[in-house]
Scaffold this motif. Sequence first.
Motif, PDB file in Angstrom:
ATOM      1  N   VAL A   1      72.640 -51.874  38.625  1.00  0.00           N
ATOM      2  CA  VAL A   1      72.335 -51.126  37.279  1.00  0.00           C
ATOM      3  C   VAL A   1      73.043 -51.949  36.246  1.00  0.00           C
ATOM      4  O   VAL A   1      72.296 -52.508  35.288  1.00  0.00           O
ATOM      5  CB  VAL A   1      72.834 -49.562  37.015  1.00  0.00           C
ATOM      6  CG1 VAL A   1      72.568 -49.111  35.555  1.00  0.00           C
ATOM      7  CG2 VAL A   1      71.994 -48.627  38.076  1.00  0.00           C
TER       8      VAL A   1
ATOM      9  N   CYS B   1      64.858 -47.458  37.344  1.00  0.00           N
ATOM     10  CA  CYS B   1      64.735 -47.861  36.038  1.00  0.00           C
ATOM     11  C   CYS B   1      63.404 -47.797  35.450  1.00  0.00           C
ATOM     12  O   CYS B   1      62.417 -48.103  36.216  1.00  0.00           O
ATOM     13  CB  CYS B   1      65.270 -49.319  36.321  1.00  0.00           C
ATOM     14  SG  CYS B   1      65.255 -50.155  34.708  1.00  0.00           S
TER      15      CYS B   1
ATOM     16  N   PHE C   1      67.261 -45.047  32.543  1.00  0.00           N
ATOM     17  CA  PHE C   1      67.759 -44.995  34.093  1.00  0.00           C
ATOM     18  C   PHE C   1      67.691 -43.481  34.446  1.00  0.00           C
ATOM     19  O   PHE C   1      68.279 -42.939  33.561  1.00  0.00           O
ATOM     20  CB  PHE C   1      69.007 -45.606  34.148  1.00  0.00           C
ATOM     21  CG  PHE C   1      69.292 -47.032  33.985  1.00  0.00           C
ATOM     22  CD1 PHE C   1      69.073 -47.822  35.212  1.00  0.00           C
ATOM     23  CD2 PHE C   1      69.542 -47.949  32.965  1.00  0.00           C
ATOM     24  CE1 PHE C   1      69.033 -49.157  34.877  1.00  0.00           C
ATOM     25  CE2 PHE C   1      69.506 -48.906  32.717  1.00  0.00           C
ATOM     26  CZ  PHE C   1      69.120 -49.862  33.617  1.00  0.00           C
TER      27      PHE C   1
END
Length: 227
Positions: A175, A209, A220
């Motif tokens: 992420v 995402c 997210f």
Amino acid sequence: MARAIALSDIHGCNRTLLAMLDLLAVSKADTLYFLGDYVDRGPDSKGVIDTIWRMQSEGYQVHCLMGNHEAMTVKDYDEARLTGRADLGDAHLLSSFFARSILEVPVEYLNWMRNLPRFAEIPGYILVHAGLNFNEQDPFSNQDSLIWIRDWYNDLNREWLEDRLIVHGHTPISVEAVKTMFKRHAELPVQDIDSGAVFYTSNIYGKLCAFDLTNRALVFQPNVEYL
Ligand SMILES: [Mn+2]
């Protein structure tokens, strides 16, 4: 305002997809681009495709590209038909259809996967599952590369690309790495949006995402398959 939004690598995580659609408050004015890998690994490959079909039938604008997992599924199916082999296909994919062999997966799902396009061009963006092969005269021409290529950023031809951004999935990155790429489009006009949604036990992956292409924003949604 109507948005264009890209998502990738759902990998059977239908509950996570539904949570993301909720989080985004998607409306029929928005256009969704799914960049492939709907199936395999996660618990509900069938459910993901059913969600897409349901949305399309309800009038949502959902455009789907092919990922390498769709290509593999179709290849397995064709091989099973030719040879009678019973051991082909991802076990999670099969269980989502309550199928004992890939030949029991309804043919409309296979035909849908088989006919997906491998890239899309919209103003300002090129959308593709894996990436582009810049060693080719025409980076769109290599059909395998579009769904399989990795480590291609060094070959990027910015003159050919002009002021467009390439958005892709296929190669899971953390992420944090997705967010870092997002800040560096001036240096590298590419965005990987696969933050490994299906890897739910990981603290660096495990989120789906979405890239709001209209407002240039990332959203997210943590994996909720197993809650
Ligand atoms: Mn992939």
